[in-house]
Design an enzyme around this catalytic site. Structure first.
Site, mmCIF file in Angstrom:
data_model
loop_
_atom_site.group_PDB
_atom_site.id
_atom_site.type_symbol
_atom_site.label_atom_id
_atom_site.label_comp_id
_atom_site.label_asym_id
_atom_site.label_seq_id
_atom_site.Cartn_x
_atom_site.Cartn_y
_atom_site.Cartn_z
ATOM 1 N N GLU A 41 0.841 -1.192 0.000
ATOM 2 C CA GLU A 41 0.000 0.000 0.000
ATOM 3 C C GLU A 41 0.878 1.245 0.000
ATOM 4 O O GLU A 41 1.760 1.388 0.857
ATOM 5 C CB GLU A 41 -0.887 0.050 1.248
ATOM 6 C CG GLU A 41 -1.966 -1.003 1.300
ATOM 7 C CD GLU A 41 -2.897 -0.808 2.478
ATOM 8 O OE1 GLU A 41 -4.050 -1.220 2.373
ATOM 9 O OE2 GLU A 41 -2.474 -0.230 3.509
ATOM 10 N N CYS A 42 0.651 2.138 -0.941
ATOM 11 C CA CYS A 42 1.331 3.428 -1.004
ATOM 12 C C CYS A 42 2.850 3.248 -0.931
ATOM 13 O O CYS A 42 3.460 2.790 -1.882
ATOM 14 C CB CYS A 42 0.799 4.364 0.069
ATOM 15 S SG CYS A 42 1.131 6.104 -0.285
ATOM 16 N N GLY A 43 3.478 3.546 0.197
ATOM 17 C CA GLY A 43 4.911 3.354 0.297
ATOM 18 C C GLY A 43 5.325 1.918 0.061
ATOM 19 O O GLY A 43 6.371 1.643 -0.546
#
Length: 438
Positions: free
Chosen positions: A328-330
């Site tokens: 997720e994201c990073g």
């Protein structure tokens, strides 16, 4: 049967000092011998860890845009056994999105109204006196059905300033629960996503103790306790989200830390094993894990360390040969081919997806997301609709893989950041909050 009595700490806008008030109040009430349950209204990833440090009890997000009634009830039920609930709002009290979600627009006022928590409005009275009462009265009357406990006046410059401001509040009929004198040292360090993470604060315990002492000196804690109230408890059958696997290797360190607490609590409650590991310490995920989950965080600040973490990368790649990996994201960025830092240096990442992202080419991405899955991802099948939140400054340079989902913002506009998939590996820029129908 009712939930423990509670309050919601809010403000007319961000930057008024409500987080300082929140942390000081949590600790002061705990010091008085109360079991305090913290919550965060809205999708903020960072504040719950600060709440936990202050109250000694896990904090959870409550989000009236992303969460349906059963999930809100299940999360509210985490207050069982507490003496008092203190929730922190986000942005301004009535700020939310234009188009309602499952229940509403995601404002802190909606959370307070649904839970029956009176609002404590933190006002920055710098540069005004009696006029602050007009602001407070406007917030009090904007929704007359919203329970209202009173105001805390922040950044008061002098005894005369306090007298004048109190006169205005008396005229408006608004209880003053506390007056905080101006102090420049009562701030938390920030970076590009807001506050630094709790684990990174150089002396968090000392800071929170200082906030509590400050609140105890200038706020009427007994009046705040008396003002707390609550609505009826939700059905006991309400359930937290189910785990996506039995044994979940979860990256947990300063680079990967943004996972919503209600998800982890739901996974544990259903019997899943969460196996934490630190990519920054070059730890590989557990070799017998069923799933590797890389949360969001700040990989752009640690890109060189991650690129050199051979044990981590080797273990991650081996896992992905036969079993699912999700980021997720990073975490999504770390699964890609490369990450370009703010100085323009490109760092080789895991290479499990073709994604290349750049923090040098900063692009602000913020808001709720509704995703319609085009393929399976851990815990969800193709066709499922998910709700989440996105907040980052990275831009996509390359994304050659198949899209994972169609992704829409809160107003229904479709966006280009679709997530991606390759083999057993999936990733999204949004942080999962809930299944859309949950």
């Amino acid at each position: 049967m009712t939930n423990p009595p509670g309050l919601l700490i809010s403000a007319p806008s961000s930057g008024t000092g409500k987080t300082t008030v929140m942390l000081g109040l949590l600790r002061a009430l705990a010091e008085d011998g109360l079991t305090v349950q913290p919550f965060k209204s809205g999708p903020d990833y960072i504040d719950p860890a600060f709440h936990r440090a202050a109250a000694g009890r896990a904090s959870f997000n409550l989000d009236s845009w992303a969460m349906g009634a059963p999930l809100l009830d299940a999360i509210a039920a985490q207050a069982k056994g507490a003496d008092i609930v203190v929730a922190e709002g986000s942005m301004g009290l009535f700020d939310g999105v234009a188009k309602p979600g499952e229940l509403g627009h995601g404002s802190s006022a909606e959370t307070a109204l649904r839970m029956g928590w009176p609002v404590v409005l933190v006002l920055d009275v710098g540069g005004q006196a009696q006029s602050a009462a007009a602001t407070a009265l406007g917030f009090r009357m904007y929704n007359p059905d919203l329970p209202f406990a009173g105001v805390i006046l922040n950044r008061c410059a002098s005894p005369r300033h306090e007298r004048l401001t109190r006169l205005g509040m008396e005229r408006a009929g608004l209880p003053v629960l506390g007056v905080l004198p101006r102090r420049g040292d009562l701030t938390l360090p920030e970076r590009h996503l807001g506050l630094i993470q709790a684990v990174e604060h150089p002396d968090l315990e000392s800071a929170i103790a200082g906030y509590a002492a400050f609140l105890r000196e200038h706020v009427d804690l007994e009046a705040i306790k008396r003002a707390a109230s609550s609505g009826p408890m939700g059905p006991s059958s309400a359930a937290l989200p189910r785990p996506p696997a039995q044994r979940i290797a979860l990256a947990r360190d300063a680079a990967f830390s943004f996972t919503y607490p209600h998800l982890l609590e739901g996974w544990r409650a259903a019997g899943a094993e969460i196996l934490p590991f630190s990519p920054l310490a070059d730890e590989a995920p557990a070799p017998d894990a069923d799933l590797v989950w890389l949360p969001g965080g700040y990989p752009e600040l640690h890109a060189g360390t991650l690129a050199a973490a051979d044990r981590f990368l080797t273990g991650l790649r081996k896992h992905a040969e036969t079993r699912p990996v999700h980021g997720e994201c990073g975490g999504y960025m770390a699964l890609g081919e490369g990450l370009i830092d703010k100085d323009g240096t490109r760092h080789r990442m895991a290479g499990l997806l073709g994604l290349v992202t750049s923090y040098e080419k900063r692009k602000f991405n913020l808001g709720y997301r509704r995703a319609e899955l085009l393929a399976d991802m851990p815990g969800f099948s193709a066709g499922t609709a998910l709700r989440g939140h996105e907040f980052h400054y990275s831009s996509i340079v390359e994304q050659p893989d198949a899209p994972l989902a169609r992704v829409f913002d809160a107003e229904g506009a479709e966006g280009p950041q679709t997530g991606s998939r390759r083999g057993h590996v999936t990733g999204t820029f949004f942080h999962l909050i809930a299944e859309a129908s949950a």
